[in-house]
Design an enzyme around this catalytic site. Structure first.
Site, PDB file in Angstrom:
ATOM      1  N   SER A  38      28.510  16.292  -4.657  1.00 52.34           N
ATOM      2  CA  SER A  38      29.047  14.965  -5.025  1.00 52.34           C
ATOM      3  C   SER A  38      28.235  14.291  -6.123  1.00 52.34           C
ATOM      4  O   SER A  38      27.046  14.026  -5.934  1.00 52.34           O
ATOM      5  CB  SER A  38      28.968  14.002  -3.838  1.00 52.34           C
ATOM      6  N   HIS A  69      34.285  15.057  -7.292  1.00 52.63           N
ATOM      7  CA  HIS A  69      34.161  16.519  -7.387  1.00 52.63           C
ATOM      8  C   HIS A  69      35.177  16.973  -8.436  1.00 52.63           C
ATOM      9  O   HIS A  69      36.378  16.900  -8.216  1.00 52.63           O
ATOM     10  CB  HIS A  69      34.487  17.188  -6.054  1.00 52.63           C
ATOM     11  N   HIS A  91      35.562  21.734   1.032  1.00 53.74           N
ATOM     12  CA  HIS A  91      34.998  21.314   2.319  1.00 53.74           C
ATOM     13  C   HIS A  91      35.948  21.636   3.459  1.00 53.74           C
ATOM     14  O   HIS A  91      37.172  21.618   3.289  1.00 53.74           O
ATOM     15  CB  HIS A  91      34.743  19.806   2.329  1.00 53.74           C
ATOM     16  N   TYR A  93      36.515  19.633   5.853  1.00 55.17           N
ATOM     17  CA  TYR A  93      37.295  18.436   6.182  1.00 55.17           C
ATOM     18  C   TYR A  93      38.512  18.240   5.279  1.00 55.17           C
ATOM     19  O   TYR A  93      39.398  17.452   5.579  1.00 55.17           O
ATOM     20  CB  TYR A  93      36.421  17.166   6.167  1.00 55.17           C
ATOM     21  N   GLU A  94      38.569  18.975   4.161  1.00 61.97           N
ATOM     22  CA  GLU A  94      39.756  18.888   3.307  1.00 61.97           C
ATOM     23  C   GLU A  94      40.901  19.722   3.889  1.00 61.97           C
ATOM     24  O   GLU A  94      42.021  19.648   3.401  1.00 61.97           O
ATOM     25  CB  GLU A  94      39.435  19.406   1.902  1.00 61.97           C
ATOM     26  N   ALA A 121      24.930  16.024  -1.310  1.00 54.86           N
ATOM     27  CA  ALA A 121      24.441  14.717  -0.880  1.00 54.86           C
ATOM     28  C   ALA A 121      24.406  14.728   0.643  1.00 54.86           C
ATOM     29  O   ALA A 121      25.258  15.348   1.282  1.00 54.86           O
ATOM     30  CB  ALA A 121      25.393  13.639  -1.371  1.00 54.86           C
ATOM     31  N   MET A 224      28.041  17.462   5.018  1.00 51.99           N
ATOM     32  CA  MET A 224      29.314  18.105   5.375  1.00 51.99           C
ATOM     33  C   MET A 224      29.586  19.372   4.571  1.00 51.99           C
ATOM     34  O   MET A 224      30.748  19.783   4.450  1.00 51.99           O
ATOM     35  CB  MET A 224      30.459  17.104   5.178  1.00 51.99           C
ATOM     36  N   SER A 225      28.543  19.972   4.031  1.00 51.25           N
ATOM     37  CA  SER A 225      28.764  21.194   3.224  1.00 51.25           C
ATOM     38  C   SER A 225      27.515  22.069   3.277  1.00 51.25           C
ATOM     39  O   SER A 225      26.686  21.923   4.167  1.00 51.25           O
ATOM     40  CB  SER A 225      29.077  20.805   1.776  1.00 51.25           C
ATOM     41  N   ASN A 248      21.802   8.151   1.663  1.00 54.51           N
ATOM     42  CA  ASN A 248      21.839   7.014   2.603  1.00 54.51           C
ATOM     43  C   ASN A 248      20.984   7.356   3.809  1.00 54.51           C
ATOM     44  O   ASN A 248      20.688   8.532   4.054  1.00 54.51           O
ATOM     45  CB  ASN A 248      23.286   6.734   3.052  1.00 54.51           C
ATOM     46  N   HIS A 262      31.487   6.086   0.841  1.00 49.01           N
ATOM     47  CA  HIS A 262      31.461   7.145  -0.164  1.00 49.01           C
ATOM     48  C   HIS A 262      31.003   6.585  -1.526  1.00 49.01           C
ATOM     49  O   HIS A 262      30.327   7.260  -2.281  1.00 49.01           O
ATOM     50  CB  HIS A 262      32.830   7.823  -0.273  1.00 49.01           C
TER      51      HIS A 262
HETATM   52  N1  HPA Z   1      26.504  12.021   7.005  1.00 49.42           N
HETATM   53  C1  HPA Z   1      27.185  13.139   6.681  1.00 49.42           C
HETATM   54  N2  HPA Z   1      27.386  13.514   5.424  1.00 49.42           N
HETATM   55  C2  HPA Z   1      26.867  12.760   4.437  1.00 49.42           C
HETATM   56  C3  HPA Z   1      26.151  11.581   4.711  1.00 49.42           C
HETATM   57  C4  HPA Z   1      25.970  11.203   6.066  1.00 49.42           C
HETATM   58  O1  HPA Z   1      25.357  10.164   6.372  1.00 49.42           O
HETATM   59  N3  HPA Z   1      25.772  11.056   3.518  1.00 49.42           N
HETATM   60  C5  HPA Z   1      26.257  11.913   2.543  1.00 49.42           C
HETATM   61  N4  HPA Z   1      26.913  12.926   3.102  1.00 49.42           N
END
Ligand code: HPA
Length: 297
Positions: A38, A69, A91, A93-94, A121, A224-225, A248, A262
Site C-alpha cells: 500500500s 495499489h 489479497h 479479502y478481495e 503496511a 493482511m498480506s 498505525n 485506510h
Molecule cells: N491491522 C491489519 N492490517 C493492517 C493494519 C492493522 O492495524 N494497518 C495496516 N494494515
C-alpha cells in the site's frame, strides 16, 4: 484445472503460459522481484530501462481492486541489475483464492528470479513500536493457514517444491543482516526494527480482544498480506526479505479511542515510503554480495 476445496486453481501450464508471454514481451531477465505494498509502489519509479505491463493485459494475471495499489508489473534496472516490481498485490479479502494471490511468485520463479523482497503496511502490536517504524520481518504467524486457508493446500506440484517445506528459516538471515547494515549506514536505526509479523485475512481491522490475543501469541505487528507470497516463495526455493511499515498502532486498550482508517495508512506510508525505497534500492544493488542461504526445503 483443480477446483477441489481451496486447493490451487492454476495448472503448471497456466504459469508457463504467463511466463512465456512475459519473456516474449521483455528482454529483462530479472533475478530480483519486489512486491510493493500500500502506497509503496514508487519503489519502481527510480529504475532505468523501464518497461511496464498493466495486470489486465497479462494473460492469467488477477486484477487488483484496492485504492493505492496501482496494478502494474514493472521491469527495470537498479544499478545494472534487472528487477521486476509488482505495483499492487492481491489479497485474500478481495475474494481471490490464495493460488491467485501467490500466482506472480511462481511466475517470478519460472522467469529465473532468485530473491524476492516483499513490503507492506501493518499495524504495530509491540508496545515499543512507533508509527512510521520499518520492521524487518524475522518470522511470521500464518493465522489464515492455521484455519486451512493455505496456499500450498491441495495436490503438490513437485516442479515447484516439496510437499512439506520447512518454514523455520523463511526469511533469509543474510538479507536481514544486510538490511540492518544498510539501515545503520543510512542512519535509519532509530526507526528500523526486527520482529514477528502476523497475518490476518481482513478486511476489518482487529478488535481489541483479537489484538491482545495476537500480542500474547508473540506478534509484533499485524497485516493482511505477505505470508501467502512468502510461503510460496520459500516453497519454490526463493530467498526472501520482508519489510513492513508500521502505519498505525493497533488498539489494545478499551479506554483509548485509536481507530484505524485506510486513509491514515496511505498518508503515513507516503511519508516513510521514500526512506523504505532507499533501503530497498541499496539492498537490491548489493544483495549479490551476500552468500545465498543453503536451501533446506
Ligand atoms: N491491522 C491489519 N492490517 C493492517 C493494519 C492493522 O492495524 N494497518 C495496516 N494494515
Amino acid at each position: 484445472m483443480h477446483t477441489r476445496g481451496n486447493c490451487c486453481c492454476c495448472s503448471f501450464e497456466d504459469y508457463k503460459l504467463t511466463t512465456e508471454w512475459l519473456l516474449n514481451q521483455t528482454s529483462h531477465r530479472p533475478k530480483i522481484a519486489v512486491i510493493c505494498g500500500s502506497g509503496l509502489g514508487l519503489l519502481a519509479e527510480s529504475v532505468t530501462d523501464k518497461q511496464s505491463f498493466r495486470y489486465q493485459d497479462i494473460p492469467n494475471f488477477p486484477i487488483t481492486t484496492v485504492p493505492g495499489h496501482e496494478g502494474r508489473l514493472v521491469f527495470g534496472n537498479i544499478k545494472d541489475k534487472s528487477c521486476v516490481f509488482m505495483q499492487g498485490r492481491f489479497h485474500l479479502y478481495e475474494g481471490y483464492s490464495l493460488c491467485k494471490v501467490t500466482f506472480p511468485v511462481r511466475i517470478f520463479k519460472l522467469m529465473g528470479v532468485e530473491t524476492i523482497v516483499v513490503t507492506n503496511a501493518s499495524g504495530g502490536l509491540c508496545p515499543d513500536f512507533k508509527v512510521g517504524d520499518i520492521m524487518i520481518i524475522k518470522d511470521h504467524i500464518n493465522l489464515p493457514g492455521f484455519a486451512g486457508q493455505h496456499p500450498l493446500c491441495g495436490p503438490n506440484d513437485e516442479r515447484f517444491g516439496i510437499r512439506f517445506p520447512c518454514m523455520s528459516d523463511a526469511y533469509s538471515k543474510e538479507l536481514r543482516r544486510l538490511a540492518l547494515d544498510i539501515s545503520t549506514e543510512l542512519e535509519y536505526t532509530d526507526f528500523v526494527r526486527e520482529g514477528v509479523y502476523c497475518m490476518v485475512s481482513g478486511p476489518n481491522f482487529e478488535t481489541i480482544a483479537e489484538a491482545r490475543m495476537l500480542q500474547i501469541l508473540g506478534s509484533d505487528c499485524v497485516g493482511m498480506s505477505i505470508v501467502p507470497e512468502v510461503t510460496v516463495a520459500k516453497h519454490c526455493g526463493l530467498r526472501v526479505l520482508g519489510l513492513s511499515l508500521i502505519t498505525n498502532k493497533v488498539s489494545v486498550d478499551y479506554s483509548r479511542e485509536e481507530k484505524v482508517h485506510h486513509d491514515e495508512v496511505l498518508h503515513i506510508s507516503k511519508m516513510r515510503a521514500e526512506m523504505m525505497q532507499k533501503l530497498v534500492y541499496t539492498l537490491v544493488s548489493r544483495c549479490h554480495l551476500v552468500l545465498p542461504s543453503i536451501n533446506t526445503n
